[in-house]
Write an enzyme that holds these catalytic residues in place. Structure first.
Site, PDB file in Angstrom:
ATOM      1  N   GLU A  81       0.842  -1.197   0.000  1.00  0.00           N
ATOM      2  CA  GLU A  81       0.000   0.000   0.000  1.00  0.00           C
ATOM      3  C   GLU A  81       0.874   1.241   0.000  1.00  0.00           C
ATOM      4  O   GLU A  81       1.920   1.283   0.656  1.00  0.00           O
ATOM      5  CB  GLU A  81      -0.899  -0.008   1.246  1.00  0.00           C
ATOM      6  CG  GLU A  81      -2.039   0.976   1.205  1.00  0.00           C
ATOM      7  CD  GLU A  81      -3.051   0.720   2.319  1.00  0.00           C
ATOM      8  OE1 GLU A  81      -3.396   1.690   3.010  1.00  0.00           O
ATOM      9  OE2 GLU A  81      -3.481  -0.442   2.479  1.00  0.00           O
ATOM     10  N   ASP A  83       0.035   5.417   0.447  1.00  0.00           N
ATOM     11  CA  ASP A  83      -1.118   6.232   0.848  1.00  0.00           C
ATOM     12  C   ASP A  83      -0.879   7.735   0.817  1.00  0.00           C
ATOM     13  O   ASP A  83       0.148   8.216   1.313  1.00  0.00           O
ATOM     14  CB  ASP A  83      -1.506   5.916   2.305  1.00  0.00           C
ATOM     15  CG  ASP A  83      -1.962   4.499   2.523  1.00  0.00           C
ATOM     16  OD1 ASP A  83      -2.457   3.895   1.576  1.00  0.00           O
ATOM     17  OD2 ASP A  83      -1.819   4.017   3.661  1.00  0.00           O
ATOM     18  N   GLU A  85      -3.438  10.287   2.754  1.00  0.00           N
ATOM     19  CA  GLU A  85      -4.633  10.363   3.585  1.00  0.00           C
ATOM     20  C   GLU A  85      -4.788  11.799   4.078  1.00  0.00           C
ATOM     21  O   GLU A  85      -3.840  12.369   4.640  1.00  0.00           O
ATOM     22  CB  GLU A  85      -4.535   9.412   4.777  1.00  0.00           C
ATOM     23  CG  GLU A  85      -4.501   7.942   4.385  1.00  0.00           C
ATOM     24  CD  GLU A  85      -4.233   7.024   5.558  1.00  0.00           C
ATOM     25  OE1 GLU A  85      -4.934   6.023   5.680  1.00  0.00           O
ATOM     26  OE2 GLU A  85      -3.311   7.320   6.335  1.00  0.00           O
ATOM     27  N   ASN A 100       1.929   7.248   3.862  1.00  0.00           N
ATOM     28  CA  ASN A 100       2.328   5.993   4.488  1.00  0.00           C
ATOM     29  C   ASN A 100       2.698   4.991   3.404  1.00  0.00           C
ATOM     30  O   ASN A 100       2.232   5.094   2.262  1.00  0.00           O
ATOM     31  CB  ASN A 100       1.199   5.436   5.364  1.00  0.00           C
ATOM     32  CG  ASN A 100       1.709   4.583   6.509  1.00  0.00           C
ATOM     33  OD1 ASN A 100       2.861   4.165   6.521  1.00  0.00           O
ATOM     34  ND2 ASN A 100       0.842   4.300   7.469  1.00  0.00           N
ATOM     35  N   GLY A 110       4.488   0.744  10.685  1.00  0.00           N
ATOM     36  CA  GLY A 110       3.964   1.897   9.960  1.00  0.00           C
ATOM     37  C   GLY A 110       5.057   2.883   9.622  1.00  0.00           C
ATOM     38  O   GLY A 110       5.994   3.093  10.396  1.00  0.00           O
ATOM     39  N   ARG A 258       9.122   4.807  19.402  1.00  0.00           N
ATOM     40  CA  ARG A 258       8.486   3.778  18.579  1.00  0.00           C
ATOM     41  C   ARG A 258       9.519   2.894  17.913  1.00  0.00           C
ATOM     42  O   ARG A 258       9.374   1.670  17.869  1.00  0.00           O
ATOM     43  CB  ARG A 258       7.607   4.451  17.527  1.00  0.00           C
ATOM     44  CG  ARG A 258       6.801   3.495  16.684  1.00  0.00           C
ATOM     45  CD  ARG A 258       5.973   4.258  15.668  1.00  0.00           C
ATOM     46  NE  ARG A 258       5.116   3.396  14.889  1.00  0.00           N
ATOM     47  CZ  ARG A 258       4.412   3.815  13.836  1.00  0.00           C
ATOM     48  NH1 ARG A 258       4.451   5.088  13.474  1.00  0.00           N
ATOM     49  NH2 ARG A 258       3.657   2.974  13.170  1.00  0.00           N
TER      50      ARG A 258
END
Length: 270
Positions: A81, A83, A85, A100, A110, A258
């Protein structure tokens, strides 16, 4: 023209062609449903582009407008994918643009980046958003300015998208996460929320089926900037850095809580 290349995905009653040739399409979110469309065919490495005008409502919290490529219908456990958004706003703040990338089902890793859409009003007029996906590079453009590049490196392994994908455009209720992490929800007293897409472009490697029903890419007519792209020019790099300095508000590459060790493709500048 629209019906020759695209299919209605869901929310038929909320999708409307705004001109007779079918070059401008509107999708809406109301209290009953969102809506969307997809390309009829999958493509391998290609340029995907559209001019988009976002909903002009005073309050659009929780609303998500998308323009992206995916193959989740064909590869449910290992989908790719790429993206764009657009995340709605509350209290007169700006729309947020999020990009993304996923490869081979790597949804646990992610690669989000977010930018404030405050250098123009994305609801007043159309602006062009483009994804250039090649064998070794992914570029995101806003009005012909590169805002992000992802260079394929060996350490990414299957995280780099490499399987044919369809193009999608949707509008939907993302109240659980879209605006301030879900603090502000969609308020349906402001419906309908309408996004418009025009000048849709797909230019690259089309996919056909061979006699054994296997997908075969055909890149013979793909433009050279898809098949032979080898990096940005110095002036493009500078424009990209200027953009990111002014408007980027989050990057996964700069989130040590993260990812204590940045992912392999991250380039960290002092």
């Amino acid at each position: 023209m629209f019906d020759e290349a695209f299919s209605r995905l869901y929310g038929d009653q909320n999708l409307m062609l705004l001109d007779e040739p079918g070059t401008c399409v509107q999708i809406c979110l109301d209290e009953h449903n969102g809506s969307g469309f997809k390309s009829q065919k999958p493509y391998l490495y290609s340029l995907f582009s559209a001019s988009i005008k976002l909903p002009a409502n005073n309050y659009t919290a929780g609303v998500v407008v998308t323009f992206y490529t995916s193959n989740n219908e064909a590869f449910r456990d290992s989908h790719d994918e790429i993206d764009f958004e657009f995340l709605g706003h509350a209290d007169g703040t700006n729309w947020v643009l999020q990009t993304n990338v996923y490869g081979n089902g790597s949804v646990s890793r992610g690669r989000e980046e977010r930018y404030d859409l405050n250098w123009f009003d994305p609801t007043e007029d159309f602006h062009r958003y483009s994804i250039l996906w090649t064998e070794n590079w992914i570029l995101f453009y806003v009005d012909d300015v590169v805002i992000r590049e992802v260079k394929r490196v060996d350490g990414m392994g299957g995280d780099y998208p490499a399987k044919p994908m369809n193009l999608y455009a949707t509008i939907w209720d993302g109240s659980g996460w879209a605006t301030k992490g879900g603090k502000y929800k969609v308020n349906y007293t402001y419906v309908p929320f309408s996004a418009q897409y025009s000048d849709l472009v797909i230019n690259g490697c089309s996919i056909s089926m061979d006699p054994t029903h296997q997908q075969q890419p055909d890149c013979m007519n793909a433009p050279r900037f898809v098949t032979n792209f080898n990096g940005l020019m110095p002036e493009e790099i500078q424009k990209k850095r200027d953009f990111r300095t002014k408007y980027m508000t989050y990057s996964y590459c700069h989130n040590p809580s993260r990812y204590p060790t940045p992912l392999p493709e991250c380039t960290i500048y002092p």
